[in-house]
Design an enzyme around this catalytic site. Sequence first.
Site, PDB file in Angstrom:
ATOM      1  N   ALA A  15       0.814  -1.225   0.000  1.00 25.35           N
ATOM      2  CA  ALA A  15       0.000   0.000   0.000  1.00 25.35           C
ATOM      3  C   ALA A  15       0.841   1.266   0.000  1.00 25.35           C
ATOM      4  O   ALA A  15       0.333   2.348   0.303  1.00 25.35           O
ATOM      5  CB  ALA A  15      -0.930  -0.011   1.211  1.00 25.35           C
ATOM      6  N   ALA A  16       2.109   1.158  -0.365  1.00 29.23           N
ATOM      7  CA  ALA A  16       3.014   2.308  -0.269  1.00 29.23           C
ATOM      8  C   ALA A  16       2.541   3.486  -1.122  1.00 29.23           C
ATOM      9  O   ALA A  16       2.447   4.621  -0.643  1.00 29.23           O
ATOM     10  CB  ALA A  16       4.422   1.894  -0.670  1.00 29.23           C
ATOM     11  N   GLY A  17       2.250   3.224  -2.410  1.00 24.97           N
ATOM     12  CA  GLY A  17       1.837   4.303  -3.300  1.00 24.97           C
ATOM     13  C   GLY A  17       0.500   4.905  -2.910  1.00 24.97           C
ATOM     14  O   GLY A  17       0.294   6.121  -3.007  1.00 24.97           O
ATOM     15  N   ASP A  18      -0.421   4.064  -2.455  1.00 25.44           N
ATOM     16  CA  ASP A  18      -1.743   4.549  -2.041  1.00 25.44           C
ATOM     17  C   ASP A  18      -1.647   5.392  -0.776  1.00 25.44           C
ATOM     18  O   ASP A  18      -2.330   6.417  -0.645  1.00 25.44           O
ATOM     19  CB  ASP A  18      -2.684   3.370  -1.805  1.00 25.44           C
ATOM     20  CG  ASP A  18      -2.890   2.534  -3.055  1.00 25.44           C
ATOM     21  OD1 ASP A  18      -2.806   3.102  -4.164  1.00 25.44           O
ATOM     22  OD2 ASP A  18      -3.105   1.319  -2.924  1.00 25.44           O
TER      23      ASP A  18
END
Length: 306
Positions: free
Chosen positions: A251-254
């Site tokens: 979920a890094a980009g989100d």
Amino acid sequence: MMNKVTVVGSINVDSILHIKQLPQPGETIGMQSFSKAAGGKGANQAVSSARSDAETYFVGCVGDDSNGEFMLKQLNDNKINTDNVRVVTGSNTGQAYILLQESGQNSIIVQAGANFELTQADIQNAMETIQTSDFVITEFETPMDTGITAFQFAHQAGKKTILNPAPANDEIPADLLSLTDLIVPNETESELITGIKITNEQSMEDSARYYERFGIKNVIITIGEHGSYVSLNGTGKIVPAFKVDAVDTTAAGDTFIGALASVLEMDFANLFEAVTYASRASSLTVQKLGAFPSIPMKQAVLDAQK
């Protein structure tokens, strides 16, 4: 005053297969463990926004199944308004199957399910929410035409739009790009859109100029552990990432996008500072397993910046 953020996007339940490394063609490997977590690009972005204290609203769909009930509870528990999340009769809630390697890198297979049942009528029903938001976010795990309509409503009210062009797609309607105030692709997604391979800062600047041809004046190209290339009204620079030991990058980009929207000013004057905050939030996310469970609260981000 807190930002009001509306996410038009996907809601998934993540099934996470913990493996040492990806199998080769024809190879059978053992799975170290299995876990499930709440997720979906849109839902992750909304949770990140809400946990950074933005007033957060969601527009999307779930199926009439136990996963749908689970996801609605997860969103509500995170203080996200779900008045515009429709339960689709006879459909299953979106699912993602994540192959998580020991290195922390992941490969994701998505089943859209109810996410692709989102309609123009759903966007119409959410028009007031969209037009009273500061920022409207969308991505490509729901139908593109719904994102276009949501962005049209936002612009009619003088509000700002953020496009996360993921999963990668090389056929983005010009209408959607022309309605985008800030685009946030990763380097792979950007190359597919622009045809420009990200190799150095000059290629990032060239990519930003490509987006400007469609009227997008603000660009963030995320480049993994190297940080982000940020272009504000034609002026760009690299904002470095925070060095951490990654456990799960799911979920890094989100997290980055939701955290960014929560602190960004509507005139984008603080874009570089907001990117630094979002990068710190993302660096905390990758140090834990799962999507929702790993997204930090605002205080944790602020404490990590000290």
